[in-house]
Scaffold this motif. Sequence first.
Motif, PDB file in Angstrom:
ATOM      1  N   LEU A 142       8.330  -1.306  -2.689  1.00 22.15           N
ATOM      2  CA  LEU A 142       7.753  -1.717  -2.738  1.00 22.15           C
ATOM      3  C   LEU A 142       7.116  -1.999  -1.787  1.00 22.15           C
ATOM      4  CD1 LEU A 142      10.172  -4.933  -3.517  1.00 22.15           C
ATOM      5  CD2 LEU A 142       8.323  -4.573  -4.870  1.00 22.15           C
ATOM      6  N   GLY A 143       7.835  -0.536  -0.589  1.00 20.07           N
ATOM      7  CA  GLY A 143       6.968   0.294   0.074  1.00 20.07           C
ATOM      8  C   GLY A 143       5.272   0.520   0.047  1.00 20.07           C
ATOM      9  N   HIS A 144       4.788   0.413  -1.145  1.00 21.41           N
ATOM     10  CA  HIS A 144       3.492   1.276  -1.070  1.00 21.41           C
ATOM     11  C   HIS A 144       2.962   0.309  -2.030  1.00 21.41           C
ATOM     12  CE1 HIS A 144       4.995   5.150  -0.322  1.00 21.41           C
ATOM     13  NE2 HIS A 144       5.227   4.653  -0.428  1.00 21.41           N
ATOM     14  N   THR A 145       3.009  -1.720  -2.018  1.00 24.14           N
ATOM     15  CA  THR A 145       2.318  -1.880  -1.691  1.00 24.14           C
ATOM     16  C   THR A 145       1.477  -1.772  -0.730  1.00 24.14           C
ATOM     17  OG1 THR A 145       3.853  -3.781  -0.837  1.00 24.14           O
ATOM     18  CG2 THR A 145       3.069  -3.388  -3.764  1.00 24.14           C
ATOM     19  N   LEU A 146       0.283  -3.084  -0.972  1.00 18.65           N
ATOM     20  CA  LEU A 146      -1.359  -2.910  -0.526  1.00 18.65           C
ATOM     21  C   LEU A 146      -0.784  -4.217   0.903  1.00 18.65           C
ATOM     22  CD1 LEU A 146      -4.094  -2.439   0.731  1.00 18.65           C
ATOM     23  CD2 LEU A 146      -5.049  -3.616  -0.548  1.00 18.65           C
ATOM     24  N   ALA A 147      -0.935  -3.552   2.211  1.00 22.12           N
ATOM     25  CA  ALA A 147      -0.516  -4.307   3.331  1.00 22.12           C
ATOM     26  C   ALA A 147      -1.886  -4.744   4.503  1.00 22.12           C
ATOM     27  CB  ALA A 147       0.582  -4.387   3.929  1.00 22.12           C
ATOM     28  N   ASP A 148      -2.703  -4.104   4.487  1.00 16.42           N
ATOM     29  CA  ASP A 148      -4.108  -4.118   4.853  1.00 16.42           C
ATOM     30  C   ASP A 148      -5.093  -2.989   4.771  1.00 16.42           C
ATOM     31  OD1 ASP A 148      -6.095  -4.074   7.093  1.00 16.42           O
ATOM     32  OD2 ASP A 148      -4.589  -3.596   8.632  1.00 16.42           O
ATOM     33  N   PRO A 149      -6.157  -3.482   4.299  1.00 13.63           N
ATOM     34  CA  PRO A 149      -7.168  -2.133   3.431  1.00 13.63           C
ATOM     35  C   PRO A 149      -7.197  -1.785   4.498  1.00 13.63           C
ATOM     36  CG  PRO A 149      -8.167  -4.200   2.939  1.00 13.63           C
ATOM     37  CD  PRO A 149      -6.440  -4.831   3.467  1.00 13.63           C
ATOM     38  N   CYS A 156       1.971   8.676   1.658  1.00 15.20           N
ATOM     39  CA  CYS A 156       1.534   8.757  -0.028  1.00 15.20           C
ATOM     40  C   CYS A 156       0.133   9.368  -0.537  1.00 15.20           C
ATOM     41  CB  CYS A 156       2.263   7.196  -0.847  1.00 15.20           C
ATOM     42  SG  CYS A 156       0.918   5.925  -0.775  1.00 15.20           S
ATOM     43  N   GLY A 157      -0.593   8.935   1.303  1.00 11.08           N
ATOM     44  CA  GLY A 157      -2.158   9.129   0.862  1.00 11.08           C
ATOM     45  C   GLY A 157      -3.153   7.696   0.639  1.00 11.08           C
ATOM     46  N   ARG A 158      -2.062   6.784   0.285  1.00 12.97           N
ATOM     47  CA  ARG A 158      -3.011   6.078   0.299  1.00 12.97           C
ATOM     48  C   ARG A 158      -3.049   5.233   1.385  1.00 12.97           C
ATOM     49  NH1 ARG A 158      -0.767   0.627  -2.993  1.00 12.97           N
ATOM     50  NH2 ARG A 158      -2.766   0.001  -2.963  1.00 12.97           N
ATOM     51  N   VAL A 159      -3.876   4.253   1.612  1.00  8.92           N
ATOM     52  CA  VAL A 159      -5.092   3.551   3.396  1.00  8.92           C
ATOM     53  C   VAL A 159      -3.861   2.294   2.941  1.00  8.92           C
ATOM     54  CG1 VAL A 159      -6.461   2.657   4.623  1.00  8.92           C
ATOM     55  CG2 VAL A 159      -6.855   5.385   4.053  1.00  8.92           C
ATOM     56  N   GLY A 160      -2.967   1.944   4.362  1.00  9.51           N
ATOM     57  CA  GLY A 160      -2.626   0.409   4.790  1.00  9.51           C
ATOM     58  C   GLY A 160      -1.392  -0.265   4.081  1.00  9.51           C
ATOM     59  N   ARG A 211       4.687 -11.053   4.258  1.00  4.82           N
ATOM     60  CA  ARG A 211       4.062 -11.356   3.784  1.00  4.82           C
ATOM     61  C   ARG A 211       4.419 -10.520   2.200  1.00  4.82           C
ATOM     62  NH1 ARG A 211      -1.481  -9.359   7.694  1.00  4.82           N
ATOM     63  NH2 ARG A 211      -1.152 -11.730   8.402  1.00  4.82           N
ATOM     64  N   LEU A 212       5.079  -9.124   2.338  1.00  3.51           N
ATOM     65  CA  LEU A 212       5.685  -8.351   1.147  1.00  3.51           C
ATOM     66  C   LEU A 212       6.495  -9.720  -0.100  1.00  3.51           C
ATOM     67  CD1 LEU A 212       6.382  -6.361  -0.905  1.00  3.51           C
ATOM     68  CD2 LEU A 212       7.571  -5.402   0.985  1.00  3.51           C
ATOM     69  N   ILE A 213       7.440 -10.436   1.196  1.00  3.69           N
ATOM     70  CA  ILE A 213       8.554 -11.358   0.378  1.00  3.69           C
ATOM     71  C   ILE A 213       7.665 -12.320  -0.442  1.00  3.69           C
ATOM     72  CG2 ILE A 213      10.029 -13.022   1.444  1.00  3.69           C
ATOM     73  CD1 ILE A 213      11.376 -10.603   3.684  1.00  3.69           C
ATOM     74  N   ALA A 214       6.931 -12.507   0.302  1.00  2.00           N
ATOM     75  CA  ALA A 214       6.029 -13.895  -0.164  1.00  2.00           C
ATOM     76  C   ALA A 214       5.359 -12.857  -1.466  1.00  2.00           C
ATOM     77  CB  ALA A 214       4.808 -14.579   0.406  1.00  2.00           C
ATOM     78  N   ASP A 215       4.556 -11.894  -1.770  1.00  2.00           N
ATOM     79  CA  ASP A 215       3.845 -11.391  -3.024  1.00  2.00           C
ATOM     80  C   ASP A 215       4.980 -11.215  -3.541  1.00  2.00           C
ATOM     81  OD1 ASP A 215       1.789 -11.437  -1.692  1.00  2.00           O
ATOM     82  OD2 ASP A 215       1.721  -9.536  -0.743  1.00  2.00           O
ATOM     83  N   THR A 216       6.235 -10.599  -3.362  1.00  2.00           N
ATOM     84  CA  THR A 216       7.619 -10.286  -4.254  1.00  2.00           C
ATOM     85  C   THR A 216       8.523 -11.738  -4.721  1.00  2.00           C
ATOM     86  OG1 THR A 216       7.376  -8.420  -3.131  1.00  2.00           O
ATOM     87  CG2 THR A 216       9.752  -9.046  -4.575  1.00  2.00           C
ATOM     88  N   LYS A 217       8.482 -12.583  -4.512  1.00  2.00           N
ATOM     89  CA  LYS A 217       8.546 -14.058  -5.015  1.00  2.00           C
ATOM     90  C   LYS A 217       7.156 -14.090  -6.088  1.00  2.00           C
ATOM     91  CE  LYS A 217      10.446 -18.060  -5.786  1.00  2.00           C
ATOM     92  NZ  LYS A 217      10.825 -18.288  -6.791  1.00  2.00           N
ATOM     93  N   ALA A 218       5.782 -14.268  -4.949  1.00  2.00           N
ATOM     94  CA  ALA A 218       4.851 -14.560  -6.906  1.00  2.00           C
ATOM     95  C   ALA A 218       5.531 -14.226  -7.596  1.00  2.00           C
ATOM     96  CB  ALA A 218       3.312 -14.826  -5.748  1.00  2.00           C
TER      97      ALA A 218
END
Length: 279
Positions: A142-149, A156-160, A211-218
């Motif tokens: 879950l740490g590699h989901t997007l928080a801020d573009p 990991c190489g992604r942004v945000g 926000r991650l918790i809310a996204d995970t719930k959704a």
Amino acid sequence: MPPHWWGEDLQIRERRELPTPASKTSQALREALKTLVEPLQSQAHRVAIASTGIIREGNLLAINPRNLGGLLHFPLVQTLEDLTGLPTLAINDAQAAAWAEYHALNEDTRDMVFITVSTGVGGGVVSDGKLVTGIGGLAGHLGHTLADPNGPVCGCGRVGCVEAIASGRGIAAAAQGSLAGCDAKTIFSHAAEGDEQASRLIADSAQVLARLIADTKAITDCQRVVVGGSVGLAQGYLAQVRACLERMPPGLSRRIKHGILPPRRGTAGRGIVSARREG
């Protein structure tokens, strides 16, 4: 690299520890594993591994392969089977910790998500009473989901990514001025003393986690979210996460609680042993 000898009652009988080889070569890791397990293998009936990274068909992978250096595709399971002659299994350490935390819940819960916030951010998903690892071993990262573009670049190489902001490493990287160069533990200490910048850094982390918790719930409609890790379990941190969740729509504000198994005390090992016994 701390291996344990576990009894049938899931209590640690013996513990050994060595630093991870700095060279990141297959031979160095194999020799380190041999040194660790040789004194224990005569007392064991099977081997269970909880490892950082992604475990796919018994091999060690990572979202960003460069992080593993010469250990990319290291045959972790086969190596331990060859060294010990014992049946061996392996999963990601956060997935294993999620399984342990699930079994520690004293409630009728079938769907749970575990999130560990420490140096990085990881997690694990239990759905209908079963640990979800995914066909490629990626489930729960879950740490590699997007928080801020527009946020910082993640390891990991992604942004945000969530990890780039909410983790202990992310908190420390964002520190400036008098806090530049401080680790997360020091920043938490400064926040407790009323330092404005330190308090803001921790608040930003807590908001991203909420926000991650809310996204995970959704996405999962889980009944319970359990938070662990050195940052997640830091004094006052989860209260800030709850405060952020209270400002969200009720349907996304999931019940959250502290993990009850201490970080770095065999939690992941207990989870993987439990998974092996039931699977």
